[in-house]
Design a protein around this motif. Structure first.
Motif, short mmCIF file in Angstrom:
data_model
loop_
_atom_site.label_atom_id
_atom_site.label_comp_id
_atom_site.label_asym_id
_atom_site.label_seq_id
_atom_site.Cartn_x
_atom_site.Cartn_y
_atom_site.Cartn_z
N THR A 47 1.37 -0.22 0.35
CA THR A 47 2.01 -0.71 1.23
C THR A 47 3.61 -0.27 1.16
O THR A 47 4.33 -0.56 2.15
N TYR B 256 6.74 0.63 4.30
CA TYR B 256 8.04 -0.04 4.36
C TYR B 256 9.04 1.27 4.20
O TYR B 256 10.09 1.26 4.96
N ARG B 257 8.65 2.04 3.40
CA ARG B 257 9.43 3.23 3.30
C ARG B 257 9.62 3.97 4.39
O ARG B 257 10.65 4.68 4.75
N ARG C 160 10.32 9.32 -0.13
CA ARG C 160 10.84 9.36 -1.65
C ARG C 160 12.07 9.75 -1.83
O ARG C 160 12.43 9.81 -3.09
N PRO D 79 14.88 -1.72 0.67
CA PRO D 79 14.75 -3.16 0.30
C PRO D 79 15.52 -4.07 1.57
O PRO D 79 15.21 -5.25 1.79
N ALA E 124 12.68 -4.18 4.39
CA ALA E 124 11.77 -4.93 3.84
C ALA E 124 12.14 -6.68 3.78
O ALA E 124 11.09 -7.19 3.83
N ARG F 42 8.49 -7.86 8.29
CA ARG F 42 7.32 -8.25 7.58
C ARG F 42 5.97 -8.86 8.38
O ARG F 42 5.04 -8.64 7.95
N GLY G 93 1.34 -3.63 -3.65
CA GLY G 93 2.63 -4.23 -2.96
C GLY G 93 3.27 -5.14 -3.65
O GLY G 93 3.42 -5.28 -4.97
N ASP H 226 3.58 -8.46 -2.06
CA ASP H 226 3.45 -9.75 -1.44
C ASP H 226 1.77 -9.93 -0.74
O ASP H 226 1.50 -10.44 0.11
N ARG I 250 16.66 -4.17 -8.35
CA ARG I 250 15.42 -3.82 -7.33
C ARG I 250 14.71 -5.26 -7.29
O ARG I 250 14.22 -5.73 -6.25
N ARG J 9 14.51 -12.46 -2.00
CA ARG J 9 14.78 -12.65 -0.45
C ARG J 9 13.94 -13.77 -0.12
O ARG J 9 12.87 -14.18 -0.56
O1 DC Z 1 6.49 0.02 -4.24
P1 DC Z 1 7.71 0.56 -3.46
O2 DC Z 1 8.76 1.19 -4.70
O3 DC Z 1 7.52 2.12 -3.10
O4 DC Z 1 8.35 -0.28 -2.58
C1 DC Z 1 9.36 0.04 -1.60
C2 DC Z 1 10.20 -1.21 -1.39
O5 DC Z 1 9.40 -2.05 -0.29
C3 DC Z 1 10.41 -2.23 -2.74
O6 DC Z 1 11.86 -2.51 -2.55
C4 DC Z 1 9.73 -3.19 -2.09
C5 DC Z 1 9.35 -3.25 -0.80
N1 DC Z 1 8.08 -3.80 -0.61
C6 DC Z 1 7.94 -5.20 -0.18
O7 DC Z 1 8.71 -5.83 0.19
N2 DC Z 1 6.60 -5.44 -0.06
C7 DC Z 1 5.50 -4.64 -0.20
N3 DC Z 1 4.14 -5.17 0.05
C8 DC Z 1 5.55 -3.46 -0.62
C9 DC Z 1 6.65 -2.87 -0.82
#
Ligand code: DC
Length: 232
Positions: free
Chosen positions: A39, A43-44, A95, A104, A107, A113, A133, A135, A173, A180
């Motif tokens: 997940t 968001y990325r 990436r 962030p 997200a 969300r 993820g 959440d 991070r 949040r």
């Molecule tokens: O797991 P990651 O590093 O690829 O996640 C990227 C960003 O997305 C990280 O700052 C947290 C956010 N994220 C989120 O808030 N909820 C999720 N379910 C997955 C990732």
């Protein structure tokens, strides 16, 4: 060996950055024959799309507007779910350090969300899932019986990222993800917490697989008793 079940099973794997969520979620999915969902990649993808379209990731209203309008599609390729934007999967672009810095903020937008939760729940169209993820157990699939929360000490997590060639302030991070207002990172009720600072991915994933198999077995026994009772 794939585990036979009646309805799709969702294994939720949440946790801090670099706690081994992706590695372990992929191992668990491969062993059980389930579909893997990253997940964070979703968001990325939105963060990357914002940068492409010149939308400021700090501008919550503009980000929410873009999220409402973008043309996306969920597909499953080799047992992994991908979110396509205009038919394209930005595998490498999501990436980069620019995308990582923007994600962030994106997200943290409540409308984003909501949108993500809806798409993530739609992934059961691809069968049983291992979804990782922040959440998943608390917000996306709070009803699942299969919740895990991974963590490791900050030194070990930093070492893992550095060995991947990434130099990142993980503590900052995690703090942003945990503090949040919208669906913050936290341990879901009923989640099994695994601190894998001194464990290999094979050990961590095996622990998850054993736990899932045990719970599926117990669930099957409960269902068998219920079926028996309904016949009486
Ligand atoms: O797991 P990651 O590093 O690829 O996640 C990227 C960003 O997305 C990280 O700052 C947290 C956010 N994220 C989120 O808030 N909820 C999720 N379910 C997955 C990732």
């Amino acid at each position: 060996m794939s585990v036979a079940v009646e309805s799709p099973v969702v294994i939720a794997i949440d946790g801090t950055s670099a706690s081994g969520k992706s590695t372990n979620a992929k191992l668990v999915a491969r062993t059980l024959g389930y579909t893997y969902v990253d997940t964070g990649a979703m968001y990325r993808t939105l963060a990357w799309h914002c940068l492409q379209k010149g939308v400021d990731p700090h501008d919550a209203k503009a980000v929410a507007n873009l999220c409402r309008r973008w043309k996306t599609e969920l597909v499953c390729v080799e047992n992994q779910v991908r979110l396509l934007v205009n038919g394209y999967y930005p595998e490498k672009e999501i990436r980069t350090s620019e995308t990582s810095a923007a994600v962030p903020h994106v997200a943290a937008v409540p409308k984003v969300r909501e949108w993500m939760k809806k798409r993530q729940r739609e992934c059961v169209q691809f069968g049983s899932l291992v979804m990782e993820g922040r959440d998943i157990g608390t917000n996306v699939f709070p009803e699942t019986d299969f919740k895990f929360y991974l963590d490791a000490c900050i030194h070990e997590r930093t070492r893992r990222r550095v060995s991947e060639g990434v130099n990142e302030n993980l503590a900052a991070r995690d703090q942003r993800d945990s503090q949040r207002a919208a669906a913050p990172l936290m341990v879901a009720l009923g989640a099994r917490v695994i601190n894998n600072s001194e464990m290999t991915p094979e050990q961590t994933s095996q622990m998850i697989i054993d736990d899932v198999r045990q719970r599926l077995h117990e669930r099957e026994k409960r269902h068998a008793v219920a079926r028996q009772k309904s016949r009486w």
